[in-house]
Design a protein around this motif. Sequence first.
Motif, short mmCIF file in Angstrom:
data_model
loop_
_atom_site.label_atom_id
_atom_site.label_comp_id
_atom_site.label_asym_id
_atom_site.label_seq_id
_atom_site.Cartn_x
_atom_site.Cartn_y
_atom_site.Cartn_z
N LEU A 1 97.41 48.49 75.73
CA LEU A 1 96.77 49.78 75.50
C LEU A 1 95.73 49.69 74.39
N ASP A 2 94.57 50.29 74.60
CA ASP A 2 93.53 50.32 73.59
C ASP A 2 93.75 51.58 72.74
N TRP A 3 94.39 51.41 71.57
CA TRP A 3 94.77 52.54 70.74
C TRP A 3 93.56 53.20 70.10
N LYS A 4 92.50 52.47 69.85
CA LYS A 4 91.31 53.07 69.25
C LYS A 4 90.65 54.05 70.21
N LYS A 5 90.78 53.79 71.50
CA LYS A 5 90.20 54.68 72.50
C LYS A 5 90.93 56.03 72.54
N LEU A 6 92.21 56.04 72.14
CA LEU A 6 93.02 57.25 72.17
C LEU A 6 93.03 57.99 70.83
N ASP A 7 92.26 57.53 69.87
CA ASP A 7 92.23 58.14 68.54
C ASP A 7 91.54 59.50 68.63
N PRO A 8 92.23 60.60 68.29
CA PRO A 8 91.62 61.92 68.42
C PRO A 8 90.45 62.16 67.48
N ARG A 9 90.32 61.35 66.42
CA ARG A 9 89.22 61.54 65.48
C ARG A 9 87.88 61.13 66.09
N GLN A 10 87.91 60.35 67.17
CA GLN A 10 86.65 59.91 67.76
C GLN A 10 86.04 60.95 68.69
N TYR A 11 86.80 61.97 69.07
CA TYR A 11 86.30 62.97 70.00
C TYR A 11 85.48 64.02 69.26
N ASP A 12 84.22 64.09 69.59
CA ASP A 12 83.33 65.09 69.04
C ASP A 12 82.92 65.99 70.20
N PRO A 13 83.37 67.23 70.23
CA PRO A 13 83.07 68.10 71.38
C PRO A 13 81.58 68.24 71.64
N ARG A 14 80.78 68.27 70.57
CA ARG A 14 79.33 68.40 70.77
C ARG A 14 78.77 67.18 71.51
N ARG A 15 79.25 65.98 71.15
CA ARG A 15 78.77 64.77 71.80
C ARG A 15 79.21 64.75 73.26
N ILE A 16 80.46 65.14 73.53
CA ILE A 16 80.97 65.13 74.90
C ILE A 16 80.17 66.09 75.78
N ILE A 17 79.88 67.28 75.26
CA ILE A 17 79.12 68.27 76.04
C ILE A 17 77.69 67.78 76.24
N ARG A 18 77.09 67.22 75.19
CA ARG A 18 75.73 66.71 75.29
C ARG A 18 75.64 65.61 76.35
N GLU A 19 76.61 64.69 76.35
CA GLU A 19 76.60 63.62 77.34
C GLU A 19 76.82 64.17 78.75
N ALA A 20 77.67 65.19 78.88
CA ALA A 20 77.91 65.77 80.20
C ALA A 20 76.68 66.50 80.72
N LEU A 21 75.95 67.16 79.84
CA LEU A 21 74.77 67.91 80.28
C LEU A 21 73.58 67.00 80.55
#
Length: 131
Positions: A61-81
């Motif tokens: 398992l890649d634990w760094k990928k599951l780190d909640p501190r890496q999730y930035d809602p603005r970045r996720i929405i920007r990438e989705a749009l």
Amino acid sequence: MFGLTFEKILIIGIIAVFLLGPDKLPLYAAQLGRLVRQLRDMANGAKDRIRDEMGPEFDELDWKKLDPRQYDPRRIIREALTEETPLKEQSATLSRASPAAASLLGTAALSSLGPRTPSSVTRAPFDTEAT
């Protein structure tokens, strides 16, 4: 750890010496050491139990990928749009869109699709008893 710097820990220690006194300080320090050791053992026990239950997948398992501190809602929405979709898929999506969604998507995209007939417009369900 918890925003504690060496200076803050030193001040807390000095205050503890004055409040507890030299008689009780070794007793409380030993209790704190036992508490920290028990918490560390509990955490290691939980990790070992998860490793036993998950099997070899736990180490993969890649634990760094599951780190909640890496999730930035603005970045996720920007990438989705800004995600580029193929033109055929985009036009199929726009042709099924409701008028409200179509107005949000812009008239430039709709003008490339041609005129819309009333039969192709689907309305969202409406509940008259909703409050």
